[in-house]
Motif scaffolding. Structure first.
Motif, PDB file in Angstrom:
ATOM      1  N   ALA A 163      47.189 -17.809 -19.153  1.00  0.00           N
ATOM      2  CA  ALA A 163      46.871 -17.906 -17.734  1.00  0.00           C
ATOM      3  C   ALA A 163      45.586 -17.140 -17.408  1.00  0.00           C
ATOM      4  N   THR A 164      44.891 -17.604 -16.385  1.00  0.00           N
ATOM      5  CA  THR A 164      43.753 -16.879 -15.826  1.00  0.00           C
ATOM      6  C   THR A 164      44.299 -16.020 -14.692  1.00  0.00           C
ATOM      7  N   VAL A 165      44.146 -14.703 -14.805  1.00  0.00           N
ATOM      8  CA  VAL A 165      44.805 -13.779 -13.883  1.00  0.00           C
ATOM      9  C   VAL A 165      43.776 -12.859 -13.229  1.00  0.00           C
ATOM     10  N   SER A 166      43.934 -12.652 -11.928  1.00  0.00           N
ATOM     11  CA  SER A 166      43.084 -11.692 -11.220  1.00  0.00           C
ATOM     12  C   SER A 166      43.932 -10.909 -10.232  1.00  0.00           C
ATOM     13  N   TYR A 167      43.351  -9.816  -9.707  1.00  0.00           N
ATOM     14  CA  TYR A 167      44.035  -8.952  -8.742  1.00  0.00           C
ATOM     15  C   TYR A 167      43.378  -9.078  -7.363  1.00  0.00           C
ATOM     16  N   THR A 168      44.127  -8.721  -6.332  1.00  0.00           N
ATOM     17  CA  THR A 168      43.507  -8.541  -5.020  1.00  0.00           C
ATOM     18  C   THR A 168      42.830  -7.180  -4.947  1.00  0.00           C
ATOM     19  N   GLN A 169      43.354  -6.213  -5.702  1.00  0.00           N
ATOM     20  CA  GLN A 169      42.730  -4.885  -5.816  1.00  0.00           C
ATOM     21  C   GLN A 169      43.286  -4.218  -7.061  1.00  0.00           C
ATOM     22  N   ASP A 170      42.473  -3.330  -7.628  1.00  0.00           N
ATOM     23  CA  ASP A 170      42.889  -2.622  -8.840  1.00  0.00           C
ATOM     24  C   ASP A 170      42.626  -1.125  -8.694  1.00  0.00           C
ATOM     25  N   GLY A 171      42.755  -0.621  -7.461  1.00  0.00           N
ATOM     26  CA  GLY A 171      42.495   0.791  -7.216  1.00  0.00           C
ATOM     27  C   GLY A 171      41.030   1.144  -7.200  1.00  0.00           C
ATOM     28  N   GLU A 172      40.160   0.131  -7.296  1.00  0.00           N
ATOM     29  CA  GLU A 172      38.719   0.398  -7.338  1.00  0.00           C
ATOM     30  C   GLU A 172      38.115   0.496  -5.939  1.00  0.00           C
ATOM     31  N   GLU A 181      42.652 -10.401   4.178  1.00  0.00           N
ATOM     32  CA  GLU A 181      41.762 -10.589   3.030  1.00  0.00           C
ATOM     33  C   GLU A 181      42.569 -10.839   1.757  1.00  0.00           C
ATOM     34  N   ARG A 182      43.708 -10.183   1.620  1.00  0.00           N
ATOM     35  CA  ARG A 182      44.563 -10.419   0.458  1.00  0.00           C
ATOM     36  C   ARG A 182      44.946 -11.897   0.385  1.00  0.00           C
ATOM     37  N   ALA A 183      45.273 -12.476   1.525  1.00  0.00           N
ATOM     38  CA  ALA A 183      45.604 -13.900   1.540  1.00  0.00           C
ATOM     39  C   ALA A 183      44.387 -14.743   1.156  1.00  0.00           C
ATOM     40  N   ARG A 184      43.218 -14.386   1.680  1.00  0.00           N
ATOM     41  CA  ARG A 184      42.011 -15.164   1.387  1.00  0.00           C
ATOM     42  C   ARG A 184      41.663 -15.126  -0.100  1.00  0.00           C
ATOM     43  N   ILE A 185      41.919 -14.005  -0.746  1.00  0.00           N
ATOM     44  CA  ILE A 185      41.593 -13.894  -2.171  1.00  0.00           C
ATOM     45  C   ILE A 185      42.373 -14.932  -2.975  1.00  0.00           C
ATOM     46  N   GLY A 186      43.650 -15.062  -2.688  1.00  0.00           N
ATOM     47  CA  GLY A 186      44.449 -16.075  -3.375  1.00  0.00           C
ATOM     48  C   GLY A 186      44.016 -17.481  -3.030  1.00  0.00           C
ATOM     49  N   ASN A 187      43.690 -17.686  -1.755  1.00  0.00           N
ATOM     50  CA  ASN A 187      43.250 -19.022  -1.323  1.00  0.00           C
ATOM     51  C   ASN A 187      41.938 -19.416  -1.995  1.00  0.00           C
ATOM     52  N   THR A 188      40.985 -18.484  -2.018  1.00  0.00           N
ATOM     53  CA  THR A 188      39.674 -18.762  -2.607  1.00  0.00           C
ATOM     54  C   THR A 188      39.790 -19.053  -4.094  1.00  0.00           C
ATOM     55  N   ALA A 189      40.712 -18.374  -4.760  1.00  0.00           N
ATOM     56  CA  ALA A 189      40.914 -18.586  -6.192  1.00  0.00           C
ATOM     57  C   ALA A 189      41.623 -19.913  -6.488  1.00  0.00           C
ATOM     58  N   LYS A 190      42.108 -20.570  -5.414  1.00  0.00           N
ATOM     59  CA  LYS A 190      42.911 -21.789  -5.587  1.00  0.00           C
ATOM     60  C   LYS A 190      44.064 -21.531  -6.576  1.00  0.00           C
ATOM     61  N   ALA A 191      44.720 -20.407  -6.354  1.00  0.00           N
ATOM     62  CA  ALA A 191      45.760 -19.961  -7.276  1.00  0.00           C
ATOM     63  C   ALA A 191      46.934 -20.937  -7.305  1.00  0.00           C
ATOM     64  N   ASP A 192      47.496 -21.097  -8.483  1.00  0.00           N
ATOM     65  CA  ASP A 192      48.721 -21.880  -8.621  1.00  0.00           C
ATOM     66  C   ASP A 192      49.928 -21.070  -8.173  1.00  0.00           C
ATOM     67  N   ALA A 193      49.800 -19.756  -8.195  1.00  0.00           N
ATOM     68  CA  ALA A 193      50.861 -18.867  -7.731  1.00  0.00           C
ATOM     69  C   ALA A 193      50.265 -17.505  -7.413  1.00  0.00           C
TER      70      ALA A 193
END
Length: 316
Positions: A163-172, A181-193
């Motif tokens: 799988a291709t995996v990303s985070y909304t934040q990683d403590g950075e 913005e958390r919702a937009r990150i998933g939407n922009t990535a066109k995430a399957d889940a």
């Protein structure tokens, strides 16, 4: 001490010149190999970042004639071998081509930025705080630390399956991101889940996990009609696999024993256009649940349950 203190003869000078040429020819090639080794993490890179391949140098070494010997000028160019700069391998495995976004709840720095996280943002049905600090166990293990730890374990498990995996934040980030913005990150990535990882802060005696599903919402910027069905399926599969992996019972205070809860007051769900659920992995304020949440071994089981649930949903 020098090996030979006598002046070299002409024959030896010619031999030494030839050795210089041979050595010069080896230097660029060795340097090129070392740079690739360094770029690929030979000196200890970060496992969770893709390797950064450095450009190979093109080195030219000219050797002038020495003394009376008529030596030609030799130019040596380092040429990479086919294996020196490999193309990035495409992910392989049952989840190859699928995109997952992990949303670790809260942020370790949120408590330092009360003004920023208390700013109101539009979640469709109403306005709500940008983010919150989250909860903690009674001895100070924070929800933000817990969610990042589980997120890292979950990412590793999913990437092993391609799988291709990303985070909304990683403590950075200093704080946040805000829930919209958390919702937009998933939407922009066109995430399957998308899975938002949390732990609850209910009273002592309230135990167990529950998965939060999006309600049917159509208000302002929010429209969950397209994701209610697939999000429920994602949540049901995660709940079942979470029980199997951790042995933890479903919540005894939310969801009537089903481990499922439906809410319309969470911006991360209301504003999502891709399948998304939240999971409260346990209650940090209950002493028995807290003991589990603080256990690295249990957190690995929790990540495994989440990975199994996500994989089951994506392979359906």
């Amino acid at each position: 001490m020098p090996y030979d203190s006598e002046s070299p003869s002409p024959a030896r000078r010619r031999l030494r010149g030839n050795l210089v040429i041979a050595t010069a020819a080896l230097v660029p090639t060795c340097l090129a190999g070392w740079l690739v080794w360094q770029a690929m993490g030979g000196s200890g890179g970060q496992d969770d970042k893709p390797p950064r391949v450095l450009p190979l140098p093109s080195a030219s070494v000219a050797v002038p004639p020495s003394g009376n010997a008529k030596l030609p000028t030799v130019t040596v160019t380092a040429t990479p071998s086919p294996s020196a700069s490999p193309r990035p391998a495409r992910p392989t495995g049952p989840l190859a081509g699928r995109v997952v976004v992990i949303d670790p709840g809260h942020n370790p720095g949120n408590f330092k930025h009360p003004t920023e996280i208390n700013r109101q943002v539009d979640i469709g049905t109403n306005k709500k705080e940008c983010d919150t600090t989250g909860t903690a166990t009674r001895d100070g293990y924070t929800e933000a630390a817990f969610t990042l730890d589980v997120a890292h374990r979950l990412r590793a498990l999913l990437e092993k399956q391609g799988a291709t995996v990303s985070y909304t934040q990683d403590g950075e980030r200093a704080f946040g991101p805000c829930v919209d913005e958390r919702a937009r990150i998933g939407n922009t990535a066109k995430a399957d889940a998308v899975v938002s990882v949390h732990a609850d802060g209910a009273p002592e005696g309230d135990r167990g996990f529950h998965v939060i599903l999006p309600a049917l919402v159509k208000a302002g910027k929010a429209d969950t009609a397209a994701i209610v069905g697939p999000s429920r399926e994602l949540g049901v599969r995660i709940a079942g696999k979470f029980v199997a992996a951790t042995g933890t019972a479903a919540s005894n205070y939310v969801g009537d024993g089903t481990g499922l809860d439906v809410r319309k007051d969470l911006g991360g769900l209301n504003l999502s256009t891709v399948p998304k659920v939240f999971i409260e992995c346990g209650n940090m304020q209950d002493s028995r649940d807290a003991g589990l949440l603080k256990s690295a071994q249990w957190r690995q089981k929790a990540a495994q349950g989440l990975a199994d649930g996500i994989g089951s949903f994506l392979l359906k």
